[in-house]
Write an enzyme that holds these catalytic residues in place. Structure first.
Site: not given
Ligand code: FAD
Ligand code: DHB
Length: 389
Positions: A200, A292
């Site tokens: 980081y 994130p």
């Molecule tokens: P989502 O993954 O958003 O899933 C929600 C689902 O609901 C989707 O498939 C969507 O299509 C569906 N949906 C939406 N609306 C509707 C509707 N009206 N009807 C039916 N279906 C619907 N987290 C970590 O813990 N570690 C990390 O390293 C990390 N890095 C990240 C890096 C990036 C760049 C990003 C963007 C996020 C990161 N996160 C990380 C966060 C993590 O990706 C999310 O917190 C996680 O995807 C949450 O899961 P979820 O199932 O709650 O939501």
């Molecule tokens: C990744 C994403 C993150 O936000 C983080 O804190 C560490 C790793 C990843 O996508 O690998």
């Protein structure tokens, strides 16, 4: 269709909840608005805490993670040319596992297919109804035909832009939100990572993160402007900028190659209270977002559904205590992760108003961290996460 638990969203929260309920013998249906391929195409999280690892094991979905996930005992922070290794294992006795959200989702999808429980992909216009009354149900359309799923409970695992939170009368929720004045540009490439551990980095040009998915696949992020468009960033421009932001030794080791994926994510802190409205419960990004930096989003989604699966299992053997306390118990964990993610984001990024004073404060905070075992322990404890309790 009639089921016990109707789940909206087939992201990690919805699919893991489905797997945990299946293991407890509770029938459930998942409705997802996108196709399975689309869901798998979203490149997001990479770091799993012990809680998420344990829940995947409990659900019987851990074989590939155990074989292919990379256990990490520490990570590095770089502040200009100064470095600090946070020894997670020495400070907390715990590790994290680097294993992509895409792979977690793929494993959960495969498990669900084998379990025989119903999943409807490309469900259009999903709407929750009567969750404050006696007959909660979901309606949706597919191929021009209307359908209805009746259930004891509706669980909104439908992410930040989902329909479930939006269906609750606005007066019944309180929203807490902070939007950050920058985004993260991410790039995935089949090149060996610059370092065996995550780095980081805070630099004059903005934040950077060097992460990975395997020994052959790298994931890098650059702090970028909210006005940036991903099309403006050629692969060459990304690699040049990354090289400028990495510490010199890492920059020298950098191997570049064609990107497999590039995307921009905005940064936000967001919490909705409460997370239950009658027979509708929210879990994961539907209820909260963290920036994130602390790698918390997926892990919080997992711990929410861990609590909820236990609460629903208790309900079906006659106890409502779990569902009654779900919101309060989940929010206690969430606010701790919100604080940590906000703190780590504030320390590591350049803000438009950072200025000379702000930079000195960030440097002083980093100095404090370098000199204080207690501060490093606090950082490590927050990074590896809390047990479920
Ligand atoms: P989502 O993954 O958003 O899933 C929600 C689902 O609901 C989707 O498939 C969507 O299509 C569906 N949906 C939406 N609306 C509707 C509707 N009206 N009807 C039916 N279906 C619907 N987290 C970590 O813990 N570690 C990390 O390293 C990390 N890095 C990240 C890096 C990036 C760049 C990003 C963007 C996020 C990161 N996160 C990380 C966060 C993590 O990706 C999310 O917190 C996680 O995807 C949450 O899961 P979820 O199932 O709650 O939501
Ligand atoms: C990744 C994403 C993150 O936000 C983080 O804190 C560490 C790793 C990843 O996508 O690998």
């Amino acid at each position: 269709m009639r089921t016990q638990v109707a789940i909206v969203g087939a992201g990690p929260a919805g699919l893991l909840l489905g797997a945990l309920l299946h293991r407890a013998g509770i029938d459930n249906v998942v409705l997802e608005q996108r196709s399975a391929e689309y869901v798998l195409g979203r490149i997001r999280a990479g770091v799993l805490e012990q809680v998420a690892v344990d829940l995947l094991r409990d659900a019987g979905v851990a074989a590939r993670m155990d074989a292919l996930g990379l256990p990490h005992e520490g990570f590095e922070m770089a502040f200009g040319e100064r470095r600090l290794r946070i020894d997670l294992h020495a400070l907390t006795g715990k590790r994290v596992v680097v294993y992509g959200q895409t792979e977690v989702t793929r494993d959960l999808m495969d498990h669900r297919r084998q379990s025989g429980r119903v999943t409807v992909y490309e469900a259009e216009d999903v709407q929750p109804h009567d969750f404050d009354g006696e007959r909660p149900h979901l309606s949706y359309r597919q191929g021009g035909v209307g359908h209805r799923v009746e259930a004891d409970f509706i669980i909104g695992c439908d992410g930040f832009h989902g329909v479930c939170r939006a269906s609750v009368p606005p007066g019944a929720l309180q929203i807490f939100e902070k939007v950050y004045p920058f985004g993260w540009l991410g790039l995935l490439a089949d090149t060996p990572p610059v370092s065996p551990e995550l780095i980081y980095g805070h630099t004059e040009r903005g934040f950077t993160l060097a992460s990975m998915r395997s020994h052959e696949r790298s994931r890098y992020y650059l702090q970028c402007s909210l006005d940036d468009k991903v099309e403006q960033w050629s692969d060459a421009a990304f690699w040049d900028e990354l090289r400028r932001r990495l510490p010199a030794d890492a920059a020298e080791r950098l191997v570049t190659g064609p990107s497999i994926e590039k995307s921009i994510a905005p940064l936000r802190s967001f919490v909705v209270e409460p997370m239950r409205f009658g027979r509708l419960f929210l879990a994961g990004d539907a209820a909260h977002i963290v920036p994130p930096t602390g790698a918390k989003g997926l892990n919080l989604a997992a711990s929410d559904v861990g609590l909820l699966a236990r609460a629903l299992a208790d309900f079906y053997v006659g106890s409502t205590a779990g569902i009654d306390h779900y919101s309060q118990r989940a929010l206690a964990r969430i606010w701790k992760a919100e604080r940590f993610s906000w703190w780590f984001t504030s320390l590591m990024h350049r803000f438009p108003d950072t200025g000379g004073f702000g930079l000195r404060m960030q440097q002083a905070e980093f100095d404090y961290l370098c000199g204080s075992a207690a501060a490093q322990t606090a950082l490590a404890e927050n990074y590896v996460g809390l047990p479920m309790g």
